[in-house]
Design an enzyme around this catalytic site. Structure first.
Site, short mmCIF file in Angstrom:
data_model
loop_
_atom_site.label_atom_id
_atom_site.label_comp_id
_atom_site.label_asym_id
_atom_site.label_seq_id
_atom_site.Cartn_x
_atom_site.Cartn_y
_atom_site.Cartn_z
N THR A 298 3.99 -5.24 -3.30
CA THR A 298 3.49 -4.64 -2.07
C THR A 298 2.11 -5.19 -1.73
OG1 THR A 298 4.71 -2.60 -2.36
CG2 THR A 298 2.63 -2.40 -1.22
N THR B 286 -0.11 0.49 -4.75
CA THR B 286 1.10 -0.24 -5.12
C THR B 286 1.57 0.26 -6.47
OG1 THR B 286 2.05 -2.41 -5.61
CG2 THR B 286 -0.28 -2.13 -6.15
N GLY C 187 6.63 3.95 -6.55
CA GLY C 187 6.35 4.82 -5.41
C GLY C 187 6.66 6.29 -5.62
#
Ligand code: ASP
Length: 327
Positions: free
Chosen positions: A192, A243, A246
Site C-alpha cells: 500500500t 499499511t 487491514g
C-alpha cells in the site's frame, strides 16, 4: 524565586516543535512487511528507492511553491500508483477471482473533509477518485460499481484492466492458491502507498491507496479507505497513513487513535504512533504508519522488518529507506 523562574521559563519558552518547524514537510510510505536485504534484488532495491524519490519530488514541488498539503499528498500518491512495484493502481494485487479492486482515501486536516473509495476497477488514480468524492459529491465513501460510475461521470482518467495487472502479482495469486497460503504469507509484505503532508500554512493532509491483499474475496475492504483506520487528518493533531494487515488496523481505529493521543494526551507524533502500533501488535496485527503534524514533525513506526518510506522538509535533502537498520 527559585520556584517562579522555571515556571516563567516554561510559560515563555517557544515550544521546541515550533522552533524547529520547517516551512513544509512530507512523509510517504510504500508498504511494510518482511522486507530484508536478501529479499530484494539490487535492481528492485534501486527501482523502489527511485520511485520513492520521485514521489517525494512530486509532493515537494507542490509544497515548495506554497501549494496545499492536499495537492501534495495527491501528487505523491499518483507517482506510486503508476509504479508497478507498489500495491496500488498499476501493480495492485489480485483478488481471488483474478481482478484488481482498488481502495483509496484522502483527508484534509484543515476542514476534516474526507473522501474514500473501495473496490473500484477502472480509475487510473483511485486517490483522485477519493478526492472527487470529497469535493464533488455529498458523500464520504463510495464503493464498487457505483463508485466506478461516479468516476466516469466526473471524467476521471479511466484505465483498461490490463493497465493494473502485472505478471508478478498474478504469480503471487497463483502461489497463494497452489500452496494454500494466506494473503500475508504469499509475499510477506504489504505494498500500500501513503503520504502525509504539512504545507506552508500549517495545514496537514493524508492519503492512502491500495489494491488490498492478495486473494481477497467477497468484496473485502481493508483499512486504507476507512477514515480513522488507515487514513486520517486533523489540523488539531496530525495526519496519518497506514499499511499492514487491514483487519487489525480497522479494529484499532489506528489513524484516529494516533491523532486522539496527540490531541488529548499531548503525546509526540512518535510516542503516539509507537503506542498505537503496540496495540495493533497486541491484537496480532503487523504493519506500520507514517505521521505528520501541524508543526511539520514527521514520524514513522512499524513492527515489521522493513517499510518502504521516505521524507523531506523545506530546505532539507530527501531521504528514503527500506530496511529497519537504515536511519
Ligand atoms: N492495509 C492494506 C489492506 O489491508 C494492505 C496493505 O497495507 O498493503 O488492505
Amino acid at each position: 524565586m527559585r520556584l517562579i523562574l522555571p515556571v516563567l521559563a516554561t510559560l515563555f519558552a517557544t515550544p521546541a516543535a515550533a522552533q524547529d518547524a520547517p516551512r513544509w514537510s512530507l512523509a510517504i510510505h510504500g508498504g511494510a512487511g518482511v522486507i530484508e536485504r536478501d529479499k530484494l534484488s539490487p535492481e528492485q532495491d534501486k527501482a523502489i528507492r527511485a520511485a520513492l524519490n520521485r514521489a517525494l519530488a512530486a509532493g515537494s514541488a507542490v509544497l515548495d511553491k506554497g501549494g496545499s498539503a492536499l495537492d501534495a499528498v495527491e501528487a505523491a500518491i499518483h507517482v506510486l500508483e503508476d509504479d508497478p512495484h507498489f500495491n496500488a493502481g498499476r501493480g495492485a494485487v489480485f483478488t481471488w477471482d483474478g481482478h484488481n479492486e482498488l481502495d483509496a482515501a484522502i483527508m484534509d486536516g484543515r476542514t476534516r473533509a474526507a473522501g474514500a473509495v473501495a473496490g473500484v476497477t477502472a480509475t487510473r488514480h483511485p486517490v483522485s477518485l477519493a478526492r472527487a468524492i470529497m469535493e464533488k459529491s455529498d458523500h464520504v465513501f463510495l464503493a464498487g460499481a457505483g463508485a466506478d460510475a461516479f468516476s466516469r461521470a466526473q471524467k476521471l482518467e479511466q484505465a483498461d484492466p490490463s493497465w493494473f495487472a502485472t505478471p508478478e502479482r498474478r504469480r503471487q495469486l497463483e502461489t497463494l492458491k497452489a500452496k494454500n497460503l494466506s494473503a500475508i504469507d504469499v509475499d510477506r509484505k504489504y505494498g500500500t502507498v501513503g503520504a502525509v503532508a504539512r504545507d506552508v500554512n500549517g495545514h496537514v493532509a493524508a492519503a492512502t491507496s491500495t489494491g488490498g491483499i492478495t486473494g481477497k474475496r467477497w468484496s473485502r475492504i481493508g483499512d486504507a479507505p476507512v477514515i480513522g483506520a488507515g487514513t486520517y487528518a486533523d489540523d488539531r493533531a496530525c495526519a496519518v497513513s497506514a499499511t499492514g494487515a487491514g483487519e487489525y488496523f480497522i479494529r484499532e481505529g489506528v489513524a484516529h487513535e494516533i491523532c486522539a493521543r496527540i490531541r488529548f494526551k499531548g503525546e509526540s507524533a512518535q510516542a503516539a504512533a509507537d503506542a498505537v502500533m503496540a496495540e495493533v501488535q497486541a491484537l496480532g496485527g503487523d504493519g506500520g504508519v507514517i505521521v505528520n503534524t501541524p508543526a511539520g514533525i514527521t514520524a514513522w513506526s512499524y513492527n515489521t522488518p522493513g517499510m518502504y518510506r521516505g521524507r523531506v522538509s523545506a530546505g532539507g535533502a530527501p531521504t528514503v529507506a527500506i530496511y529497519r537498520d537504515e536511519p
